[in-house]
Design an enzyme around this catalytic site. Structure first.
Site, PDB file in Angstrom:
ATOM      1  N   GLY A 152     -11.350 -72.960 -12.468  1.00 17.10           N
ATOM      2  CA  GLY A 152     -11.585 -71.881 -11.516  1.00 17.10           C
ATOM      3  C   GLY A 152     -10.486 -70.851 -11.586  1.00 17.10           C
TER       4      GLY A 152
ATOM      5  N   GLN B 156      -5.023 -64.331  -8.457  1.00 19.71           N
ATOM      6  CA  GLN B 156      -4.251 -64.934  -9.540  1.00 19.71           C
ATOM      7  C   GLN B 156      -4.047 -63.984 -10.717  1.00 19.71           C
ATOM      8  OE1 GLN B 156      -6.775 -68.733  -9.397  1.00 19.71           O
ATOM      9  NE2 GLN B 156      -4.785 -69.396 -10.202  1.00 19.71           N
TER      10      GLN B 156
ATOM     11  N   CYS C 134      -3.049 -75.845 -10.812  1.00 19.26           N
ATOM     12  CA  CYS C 134      -3.359 -74.433 -10.605  1.00 19.26           C
ATOM     13  C   CYS C 134      -2.783 -73.631 -11.758  1.00 19.26           C
ATOM     14  CB  CYS C 134      -2.745 -73.981  -9.275  1.00 19.26           C
ATOM     15  SG  CYS C 134      -3.071 -72.263  -8.859  1.00 19.26           S
ATOM     16  N   LEU C 135      -3.562 -72.685 -12.254  1.00 21.67           N
ATOM     17  CA  LEU C 135      -3.093 -71.841 -13.349  1.00 21.67           C
ATOM     18  C   LEU C 135      -1.880 -71.001 -12.945  1.00 21.67           C
ATOM     19  CD1 LEU C 135      -6.566 -70.714 -14.717  1.00 21.67           C
ATOM     20  CD2 LEU C 135      -4.931 -72.217 -15.874  1.00 21.67           C
TER      21      LEU C 135
ATOM     22  N   HIS D 157     -10.501 -74.778  -3.361  1.00 20.18           N
ATOM     23  CA  HIS D 157      -9.216 -74.390  -3.947  1.00 20.18           C
ATOM     24  C   HIS D 157      -9.198 -72.881  -4.176  1.00 20.18           C
ATOM     25  CE1 HIS D 157      -5.763 -75.121  -6.870  1.00 20.18           C
ATOM     26  NE2 HIS D 157      -6.151 -73.894  -7.192  1.00 20.18           N
ATOM     27  N   GLU D 158     -10.275 -72.351  -4.778  1.00 25.13           N
ATOM     28  CA  GLU D 158     -10.336 -70.910  -5.062  1.00 25.13           C
ATOM     29  C   GLU D 158     -10.461 -70.098  -3.771  1.00 25.13           C
ATOM     30  OE1 GLU D 158      -9.362 -70.145  -7.937  1.00 25.13           O
ATOM     31  OE2 GLU D 158      -9.654 -72.158  -8.720  1.00 25.13           O
TER      32      GLU D 158
ATOM     33  N   HIS E 239      -7.139 -69.461  -2.324  1.00 28.61           N
ATOM     34  CA  HIS E 239      -6.423 -68.344  -2.954  1.00 28.61           C
ATOM     35  C   HIS E 239      -6.770 -67.016  -2.292  1.00 28.61           C
ATOM     36  CE1 HIS E 239      -4.125 -70.065  -6.190  1.00 28.61           C
ATOM     37  NE2 HIS E 239      -5.169 -70.663  -6.724  1.00 28.61           N
TER      38      HIS E 239
END
Length: 184
Positions: free
Chosen positions: A60, A65, A110-111, A153-154, A157
């Site tokens: 995701g 991000q 997480c990226l 999770h997204e 953000h």
């Protein structure tokens, strides 16, 4: 094409801001951003492309991000039942959720977070999300398991929340009795 150089890292102020709604119908720029985010996720899961461009694999990606403070995210994953989820949404919102909770036994990554932060992140095991696709058509998705966890999770953000904010600080591996452990 989005690469790891486009992804902001933990500590960047945009990751702690509440993202703005996307005006609908979306601009061509917003559409392109949304589709590029989905492309990144797909590319990051292709071993050849990921190696060629140095992409960390992800399931995701949210607009903050990539330093775009707008309410949009993309997901591309296969769950434990071999069901593929692949979508990108503008202005997503959770309209309902289960009482039951779940967490990934491997924890979350997480990226935007380079280091491994161990601990369980307890989330709803099922969610229903409404949002708009790239053509501004309303979409309603019922997600469970890994897909539900990834979507939450997204969504976090978009609200300036990082996954590790949910980890029990005193006991990171506390296993709540009301949450189902999921293998990834």
């Amino acid at each position: 094409m989005i690469t790891m150089e486009d992804i902001v890292r933990d500590g960047h102020p945009v990751l702690r801001q509440k993202a703005e709604e996307v005006s609908l119908p979306p601009s061509e720029e917003d559409k392109q951003t949304l589709l590029s985010m989905l492309d990144y996720i797909k590319n990051s899961q292709d071993p050849d492309i990921a190696e060629k461009y140095g992409l960390r694999p992800g399931i995701g990606l949210a607009a903050p991000q990539i330093n775009v403070s707008k309410r949009m995210f993309a997901l591309h994953l296969e769950d434990g039942s071999n069901r593929t989820y692949s979508f990108a949404l503008f202005n997503p919102r959770i309209v309902s959720h289960s009482v039951e909770k779940a967490y990934l036994t491997s924890g979350e990554g997480c990226l935007s977070v380079d280091e491994n932060i161990p601990g369980y992140v307890v989330r709803y095991s099922r969610v229903t999300i409404k949002g708009f696709d790239q053509d501004a058509k309303e979409v309603k998705l019922r997600l469970k398991g890994l897909a539900a966890i990834a979507a939450q999770h997204e969504m976090d953000h978009l609200n300036g929340i990082m996954f590790y904010d949910h980890i029990n600080k005193k006991d990171p591996f506390f296993e709540p009795t009301d949450a189902e452990p999921l293998e990834r």
